[in-house]
Motif scaffolding. Structure first.
Motif, PDB file in Angstrom:
ATOM      1  N   ALA A 355     100.215 -20.799  55.750  1.00  0.00           N
ATOM      2  CA  ALA A 355     100.403 -21.998  55.572  1.00  0.00           C
ATOM      3  C   ALA A 355      99.443 -22.684  57.307  1.00  0.00           C
ATOM      4  N   PHE A 360      96.154 -25.313  52.518  1.00  0.00           N
ATOM      5  CA  PHE A 360      96.850 -26.007  51.858  1.00  0.00           C
ATOM      6  C   PHE A 360      95.796 -27.670  51.760  1.00  0.00           C
ATOM      7  N   GLU A 388     108.175 -20.357  55.784  1.00  0.00           N
ATOM      8  CA  GLU A 388     106.677 -21.650  56.067  1.00  0.00           C
ATOM      9  C   GLU A 388     105.602 -21.407  54.543  1.00  0.00           C
ATOM     10  N   TYR A 389     105.266 -20.836  54.686  1.00  0.00           N
ATOM     11  CA  TYR A 389     104.398 -20.903  53.498  1.00  0.00           C
ATOM     12  C   TYR A 389     105.100 -21.761  52.095  1.00  0.00           C
ATOM     13  N   LYS A 392     106.396 -24.971  51.985  1.00  0.00           N
ATOM     14  CA  LYS A 392     105.052 -26.344  52.311  1.00  0.00           C
ATOM     15  C   LYS A 392     104.716 -26.116  50.306  1.00  0.00           C
ATOM     16  N   GLN A 395     106.968 -27.990  48.580  1.00  0.00           N
ATOM     17  CA  GLN A 395     106.791 -29.274  48.262  1.00  0.00           C
ATOM     18  C   GLN A 395     105.347 -29.876  47.991  1.00  0.00           C
TER      19      GLN A 395
END
Length: 471
Positions: A355, A360, A388-389, A392, A395
């Motif tokens: 992440a 990203f 978390e990955y 993200k 989104q």
């Protein structure tokens, strides 16, 4: 147009002048050369983007040089390429080939690298089981997919199968979210009849000619309520095509051909449904989800006029589709330096479970390039577990959403509910058998002795394939 050239998850692009190098080759200047088979050809915009990747990666890791060597794994070519040193350091493959390729030494065991990068514990367990043998792992998963049903909304509306809202949107669900489109085989047959009477178009596009088509035909059997076609008895494993569900699936296709709802004038390729649908020639097609975006990009007239939903099923049977996965495989002969470089490249490109900012940033560039070219940015089902990955990533895809959710969200939202595992052994070979069987239903529905044909295929596949299994 070949849709493969526009494939969504691996935009075709050359990183540099195409070269053929050995996976462990080191240049005189001391740099480690990584031959990259993940991309192959493409537009000038694609090339510019991936040349930017090359520059950025080599600036961050000056000990490496990336060289383009386009290749996607094939059982027909891998032996010669491996023996001659022409197999790239990293390349695309389908997860179904991982176990046999690991055993043959074509794929490197990447479990130590996955563990060291923290990706092993983050991977989807079902996918890992598909690509692992005794703890060895055959690649890095990057994309899940499954078959779904493409609906030609204008044709179905004109035939009275679906309706429109006052605002002009096609209505596919009732107020409770239940499908109003034909979601069963019986409802599809009724829809085909209405389409034929109205526009004269064909109801269903069915391809033939390779194992990819056979994968869809396996799904038809499962969606009639059937279980695995490979079964284990007292005498070992055998192929069983005598089940009621398999027979009903065959009959549904045969009857659809005889009623004129399927074009049986000539065999069509796997990706030809898009041109037929864009020309208003067919109302429904079955398609793998990982090919959907490239089809819509190749035929812009389809945008806003098609929906992608789960496969149909028999009454009372939950719709299911075999879960597929694409992986990045590492050449079994790659040196430790090359393998390390491959993992650094995959992390840099955002294909791992990291992440981090760099990963990203690369993912965002990839999606923004698709968005700028008006290629649909579908949220391909994640291969890494929640965390978390995942947050993200969700989104990121939301930021570049450029499709009508009403027509596509059911498939992607429900993916984890309807995905299922495929046959346990020789899956690609079995899919080839199913393709040939269904080709007979499409092109010789009145002449084929179905019982004799099924028995012959059962016997041959069992003797030549399944009898080798010793578990």
């Amino acid at each position: 147009m070949n849709l493969k050239k526009l494939k969504f998850t691996a935009l075709a692009a050359a990183l540099a002048v195409t070269s053929v190098v050995f996976p462990s080759c080191a240049k005189p200047d001391g740099k480690t050369v990584i031959s990259v088979g993940m991309w192959g050809g493409g537009s000038s915009a694609d090339r510019e983007y991936y040349l930017e990747v090359k520059r950025g990666f080599e600036k961050m890791y000056p000990q490496y040089e990336l060289v383009s060597s386009p290749y996607e794994y094939s059982e027909d070519t891998v032996t010669a390429k491996f023996a001659s040193g022409q197999l790239p350091a990293v390349f695309e493959a389908d997860a179904m080939f991982a176990k046999s390729a690991l055993k043959n030494g074509y794929f490197l065991d990447v479990a130590p690298y996955l563990a060291r990068y923290g990706w092993l514990s983050a991977a989807d367990g079902n996918i890992l089981s598909e690509i692992s043998v005794d703890g060895a792992v055959g690649g890095v998963p990057y994309e899940q997919y499954a078959a779904g049903m493409v609906l030609n909304l204008p044709l179905l509306y004109e035939a009275g199968v679906i309706s429109k809202s006052q605002g002009g949107e096609y209505i596919l669900y009732d107020v409770h979210g239940s499908p109003l489109y034909p979601d069963t085989f019986a409802k599809l047959t009724s829809a085909f009849e209405k389409v034929a009477q109205g526009s004269g178009a064909y109801g269903l596009f069915l391809p033939s000619g390779d194992a990819r088509c056979g994968k869809i035909y396996a799904d038809l059997s499962y969606n009639y309520g059937g279980g695995y076609l490979e079964v284990k008895g007292e005498d070992g494993w055998s192929l069983d095509l005598s089940g009621q569900a398999f027979g009903e699936a065959l009959r549904w296709v045969k009857n659809s051909v005889q009623d004129g709802y399927i074009d049986a004038s000539l065999p069509y390729g796997y990706d030809e449904w898009a041109v037929k649908m864009s020309g208003g020639e067919v109302a429904v097609a079955f398609c793998e989800s990982n090919l959907l975006a490239s089809a819509l990009a190749a035929y812009p007239s389809l945008k806003g006029n098609v929906a992608f939903v789960p496969l149909p099923s028999a009454d009372g049977v939950q719709s299911r589709a075999v879960q597929g996965c694409k992986i990045f495989a590492v050449n079994g002969g790659a040196s430790a330096d090359v393998a390390e470089g491959v993992f650094r490249l995959l992390a840099y490109l955002g294909y791992g479970a990291d992440a981090g900012e760099v990963a990203f940033a690369s993912s965002e560039k990839r999606l923004s390039a698709l968005y700028a070219r008006d290629i649909p940015v579908f949220p391909s089902p994640a291969v890494w577990l929640e965390g978390e990955y995942s947050a993200k990533r969700e989104q990121l895809y939301a930021n570049y959403k450029n499709y009508d959710e009403r027509y596509f969200s059911e498939f992607f939202i429900k993916f984890d509910d309807f995905k299922r595992k495929g046959e346990p052994y020789y899956r690609n070979a079995l899919n080839g058998v199913l393709d040939k069987l269904y080709a007979d239903m499409i092109f010789n529905p009145n002449e084929t002795d179905v019982v004799a044909l099924l028995q012959a295929q059962e016997r041959e596949f069992t003797e030549n394939r399944l009898s080798r299994i010793e578990d």
